[in-house]
Design an enzyme around this catalytic site. Sequence first.
Site, PDB file in Angstrom:
ATOM      1  N   ARG A 175      47.912  35.009  76.397  1.00 25.12           N
ATOM      2  CA  ARG A 175      47.570  35.930  75.308  1.00 25.12           C
ATOM      3  C   ARG A 175      47.009  37.268  75.797  1.00 25.12           C
ATOM      4  O   ARG A 175      46.851  38.196  75.028  1.00 25.12           O
ATOM      5  CB  ARG A 175      46.593  35.255  74.336  1.00 25.12           C
TER       6      ARG A 175
ATOM      7  N   THR B 259      41.629  19.781  81.657  1.00 24.47           N
ATOM      8  CA  THR B 259      40.393  20.222  82.313  1.00 24.47           C
ATOM      9  C   THR B 259      39.822  19.180  83.280  1.00 24.47           C
ATOM     10  O   THR B 259      39.264  19.553  84.319  1.00 24.47           O
ATOM     11  CB  THR B 259      39.332  20.632  81.266  1.00 24.47           C
TER      12      THR B 259
ATOM     13  N   ASN C  92      40.285  35.131  75.495  1.00 22.25           N
ATOM     14  CA  ASN C  92      41.703  34.771  75.482  1.00 22.25           C
ATOM     15  C   ASN C  92      42.626  35.966  75.352  1.00 22.25           C
ATOM     16  O   ASN C  92      43.790  35.894  75.702  1.00 22.25           O
ATOM     17  CB  ASN C  92      41.980  33.802  74.333  1.00 22.25           C
TER      18      ASN C  92
END
Length: 458
Positions: A18, A84, A230
Amino acid sequence: MSHRSCLSVILAAGEGTRMKSAQPKVLHQIAGLPMVAHVVKAAEAAGASGLALVIGHGADEMRKAAAKFAPKAETFEQEKRLGTAHAVIAARAAISKGYDDVLVMFGDTPLIDADALTVARRRLAEGAAVVVIGFRPPNPAGYGRLIEEDGKLTAIREEKDCSEEEKKIGFCNAGMMAVAGAHALKLLDAVGNENAKGEYYLTDIVEIASAQNLDVVATEASFESALGINNRAELAQAEAIWQQRRRHDAMLSGVTLIAPETVFFSHDTEIGADTIVEPNVWFGPGVRIASGAKIHAFSHIEGATIASNCDVGPFARLRPGADLRNKAKVGNFCEVKQAVIEDGAKVNHLTYIGDARVGAGANIGAGTITCNYDGYSKFFTDIGEGAFIGSNSSLVAPVTIGNGGYIASGSVITESVPDDALAFGRARQKTIPGKGKELRERFASAAAAKKKAAGADH
Ligand code: UD1
Ligand code: CA
């Protein structure tokens, strides 16, 4: 707590689509420093002595950048982005060195403050196995929710896996965690990928640890310190918050900012008490200002050292290597680069001083230029103590003006001038009485004749 050793594992493998950028997301800068470097600074401030950087997307660029902002960090490449927990395990070799505390942090959360990490580490020291840093965002959508029972954290549920009831929980996972080193790998290795995204979630270690009756708790950090970046709008939002914090600190440390919202600092700006900064001033990286300086409006300053009681601007541009000593003055529309302006010297108007020394007390007249570059190489101009450079002079380097040297206005100086000498580098003036009037009359009649000829053409 200082006796406990600490490793910080910083996750930075994501692509950051993004951002719409050729550059890895976490290398985009806040206050002139990559956001992941801000995360490193916070980890170090919280006492982390080991640093493990998990990289993936743009790995080569990341390694190169990390060598600068975190030369001590070990980098680990996560080849596939499987979640993660998977990312943390990429740093297995570092984690297995046996640190007391393991801090898991995100490279895209640049405003994390060291206090939040210190609080989490303290809970580990008190016996917790897992400490989750929580926060309360204005809109919890998209964040993992913290599920608590009797003051204990029992699970973190990712938005996509939440029931309608769980979605109403406002207390969310900021993403960062502190895990007791003794349990870290065992917990991480137990994580599976049976969830909506098919990823290995770090957050699952909460449920795993509580099922083993280990102590799992949540602490709370401010929304800002958990702000994840982001896209570039969020990058600008983080920059604004960072600048606001920095301005506040500057003012509390004795710096006057007349219009704080118009002054921009770099991550490393040092600025002493009793300095006054007027509106619309930009500090690029590498600026050090001692006390009592005045920075007038619209000045652009980077890589410069400014000693006590200097006066800069308005509209001054100080470039890297500008070194202003006590009470030096650089005024409007002046540019100084790689040059020492010694005590009390004045460079007041419309001047370029590059690759030079201006001796103490010297006076540089308006429009003076050091001609330091021939298109291939740079050359040095040395101006002695107490010299006087008349306005609109060009000093063609390499050249030396001796102490007390005096340069006539409008000179082009190509040869060095000894101490106390007077140098003219221009043609002598010639004045012819009546000649101005004669010229004017000649030009007027020529113009009239031309006009008449043009009329006759029609
Ligand atoms: C994560 C948390 C969520 C929390 C949120 C806060 C998990 C599973 N979820 O969600 O509970 O509310 O952060 O912002 O942890 N990364 C890697 N490799 C991977 C996956 C991610 O390095 O395989 C890095 C990313 O580059 C990023 C960080 O880990 O810096 C977080 O990953 P991301 O996918 O953004 O997690 P969220 O969905 O935001
Ligand atoms: Ca995220």
